[in-house]
Design an enzyme around this catalytic site. Structure first.
Site, PDB file in Angstrom:
ATOM      1  N   ARG A 234      35.045 -22.810-113.388  1.00  0.00           N
ATOM      2  CA  ARG A 234      36.265 -22.945-114.177  1.00  0.00           C
ATOM      3  C   ARG A 234      36.937 -21.578-114.212  1.00  0.00           C
ATOM      4  O   ARG A 234      36.275 -20.543-114.104  1.00  0.00           O
ATOM      5  CB  ARG A 234      35.945 -23.390-115.603  1.00  0.00           C
TER       6      ARG A 234
ATOM      7  N   LYS B 109      31.179 -24.512-120.883  1.00  0.00           N
ATOM      8  CA  LYS B 109      31.624 -25.087-122.144  1.00  0.00           C
ATOM      9  C   LYS B 109      30.453 -25.238-123.111  1.00  0.00           C
ATOM     10  O   LYS B 109      29.350 -25.603-122.725  1.00  0.00           O
ATOM     11  CB  LYS B 109      32.258 -26.462-121.891  1.00  0.00           C
TER      12      LYS B 109
ATOM     13  N   HIS C 104      42.663 -25.086-111.457  1.00  0.00           N
ATOM     14  CA  HIS C 104      41.596 -26.064-111.706  1.00  0.00           C
ATOM     15  C   HIS C 104      41.446 -27.030-110.532  1.00  0.00           C
ATOM     16  O   HIS C 104      40.369 -27.585-110.319  1.00  0.00           O
ATOM     17  CB  HIS C 104      41.879 -26.841-112.988  1.00  0.00           C
TER      18      HIS C 104
ATOM     19  N   ARG D  91      38.623 -26.156-108.275  1.00  0.00           N
ATOM     20  CA  ARG D  91      37.305 -26.636-108.718  1.00  0.00           C
ATOM     21  C   ARG D  91      37.134 -28.100-108.317  1.00  0.00           C
ATOM     22  O   ARG D  91      36.061 -28.498-107.862  1.00  0.00           O
ATOM     23  CB  ARG D  91      37.198 -26.455-110.232  1.00  0.00           C
TER      24      ARG D  91
ATOM     25  N   HIS E   1      28.753 -30.425-115.749  1.00  0.00           N
ATOM     26  CA  HIS E   1      29.201 -31.600-116.497  1.00  0.00           C
ATOM     27  C   HIS E   1      28.075 -32.121-117.374  1.00  0.00           C
ATOM     28  O   HIS E   1      26.940 -32.287-116.911  1.00  0.00           O
ATOM     29  CB  HIS E   1      29.629 -32.719-115.529  1.00  0.00           C
TER      30      HIS E   1
ATOM     31  N   TYR F 259      34.774 -38.073-108.933  1.00  0.00           N
ATOM     32  CA  TYR F 259      34.984 -37.573-107.575  1.00  0.00           C
ATOM     33  C   TYR F 259      34.616 -38.616-106.524  1.00  0.00           C
ATOM     34  O   TYR F 259      35.125 -38.578-105.406  1.00  0.00           O
ATOM     35  CB  TYR F 259      34.186 -36.287-107.366  1.00  0.00           C
TER      36      TYR F 259
END
Length: 307
Positions: A162, A185, A253, A256, A279, A288
Site C-alpha cells: 500500500r 492496516k 493503489h 497494488r 488481507h 482478483y
C-alpha cells in the site's frame, strides 16, 4: 458527542471502540469511522423512539427499528455500499454490547445488509505497469527525485505494498532485505519477498539522494527534505497517467491491484496472495479472481466476435 446519549451508553461505545483497537487491531481511522456510524444510528434511534437514548433503548431494539433506520439512511441518499458498512458497524457494536449486558440481540443481528455490486479492482496491463515506472523517472525535475519516484512505484507494483506502507519505511530498511517486514492496516505485520528490481531501485535512489535518509527517519524524502507525502505520489502518478494515455483508474493503489492480478494470472495461489497483500479475509483477495475471469472473457470476445 453532541447527541443526547446517556453516560452509560457513551461509556459502552468507548468500551467497544477500545476493544476494537486492542483486541481486533483496528486502525484509528477505522475506529473513528465506526464511531461515526454508530453515533449516527444512536442519534436516529433516540429521535425514532423518543426516549432518553440509554441502554434500555438497545435492549428493546427490534428488527422494525433497524429497518426504519435503514430507510432513513436511504432517504438521506446513502448508497447501498455505505449503508452496508454502517450496518456492519452497528451490528458489531450490538453484538459486543449484548454479550456484555446479557440480552438477546439475535433477531436484530439477523438483519440483512442491502445488496450492492462490488466494484472490481482495476489493474493496469503488465506493459502499462512497467511503462509507469519508466515514465515517473523520466518526468522528474532531477535525477534523484526520478529515482525516488521509480523506487516507490516499483515497491507498489513489485511488492504489492500500500502507498502508506511504502511511505512508512525508514532509512533503516536500506538496503532492502530479501524479505521485508511490513506493518499494514490495524498494525498487523506481514513478510513480503523483495524482488531484485525493487532492491536495486531503492539502492539507486539512496545513492542519488542529496541527503541520505537517516536510519530512524523516512526512507523517501520530499524535495525540501521532509517525508514524501501521499499527495505527491498521487500527483506523480497522475502526470505519468496523462503522459501514457492511461485511464483515470491508474492510481498508486492500482499498482497494488496489478501486482495481485498479474501474480494470479501467472498461477499464484490465492491464499499466498492473501498473505502477501495482508488481507484479513480471503473474500477480499477473491475479487482478483473475478478480475482475471473478466479479462479472460474480454480476450475471448475479441477473438471470437459474434456474427
Amino acid at each position: 458527542m453532541s447527541l443526547a446519549i446517556s453516560p452509560a451508553l457513551r461509556d459502552a461505545l468507548e468500551g467497544w471502540l477500545a476493544h476494537l483497537r486492542a483486541l481486533d487491531g483496528a486502525a484509528e481511522n477505522t475506529a473513528e469511522a465506526y464511531r461515526t456510524d454508530v453515533v449516527g444510528f444512536l442519534g436516529f434511534l433516540g429521535r425514532h423512539q423518543g426516549g432518553s437514548g440509554g441502554l434500555a433503548s438497545l435492549r428493546g431494539l427490534t428488527p422494525s427499528d433497524l429497518r426504519a433506520w435503514m430507510a432513513h439512511e436511504r432517504g438521506r441518499g446513502i448508497a447501498s455500499r455505505s449503508l452496508a458498512r454502517e450496518l456492519s458497524a452497528v451490528k458489531s457494536f450490538l453484538r459486543w454490547l449484548s454479550d456484555r449486558e446479557g440480552f438477546d440481540a439475535t433477531a436484530v443481528l439477523s438483519a440483512r445488509a442491502p445488496a450492492f455490486q462490488r466494484k472490481l479492482p482495476r489493474p493496469l496491463a503488465e506493459d502499462a505497469a512497467r511503462a509507469v515506472i519508466g515514465q515517473v523517472e523520466a518526468q522528474a525535475h532531477d535525477d534523484w527525485q526520478g529515482a525516488r519516484d521509480a523506487a516507490v512505484v516499483t515497491l507498489l507494483y513489485g511488492c504489492g505494498l500500500r502507498i502508506s506502507e511504502a511511505l512508512a519505511l525508514t532509512g533503516a530498511a536500506h538496503p532492502l532485505p530479501d524479505t521485508l517486514r511490513v506493518t499494514g492496516k490495524g498494525g498487523k505485520e506481514r513478510l513480503v519477498p523483495v524482488l531484485p528490481a525493487a532492491r536495486a531501485a531503492v539502492a539507486r535512489y539512496v545513492a542519488l539522494c542529496p541527503a541520505p535518509p537517516a536510519p530512524q527517519g523516512p526512507l523517501f524524502l520530499g524535495a525540501r527534505g521532509g517525508p514524501l507525502g501521499r499527495r505527491q505520489v498521487a500527483k506523480v502518478m497522475e502526470q505519468a497517467r496523462l503522459a501514457l494515455g492511461l485511464p483515470a483508474s491508474a492510481t498508486p493503489h492500482a499498482l497494488r491491484h496489478s501486482f495481485a492480478t498479474h501474480l494470479l494470472s501467472a498461477g499464484g495461489d490465492l491464499r499466498a496472495i492473501q498473505e502477501l497483500l495482508g488481507h484479513a479475509s480471503l473474500s477480499t483477495t477473491q475479487a482478483y479472481t473475478a478480475v482475471d475471469t473478466a479479462r479472460l472473457m474480454e480476450v475471448y470476445a475479441r477473438a471470437h466476435p459474434r456474427a
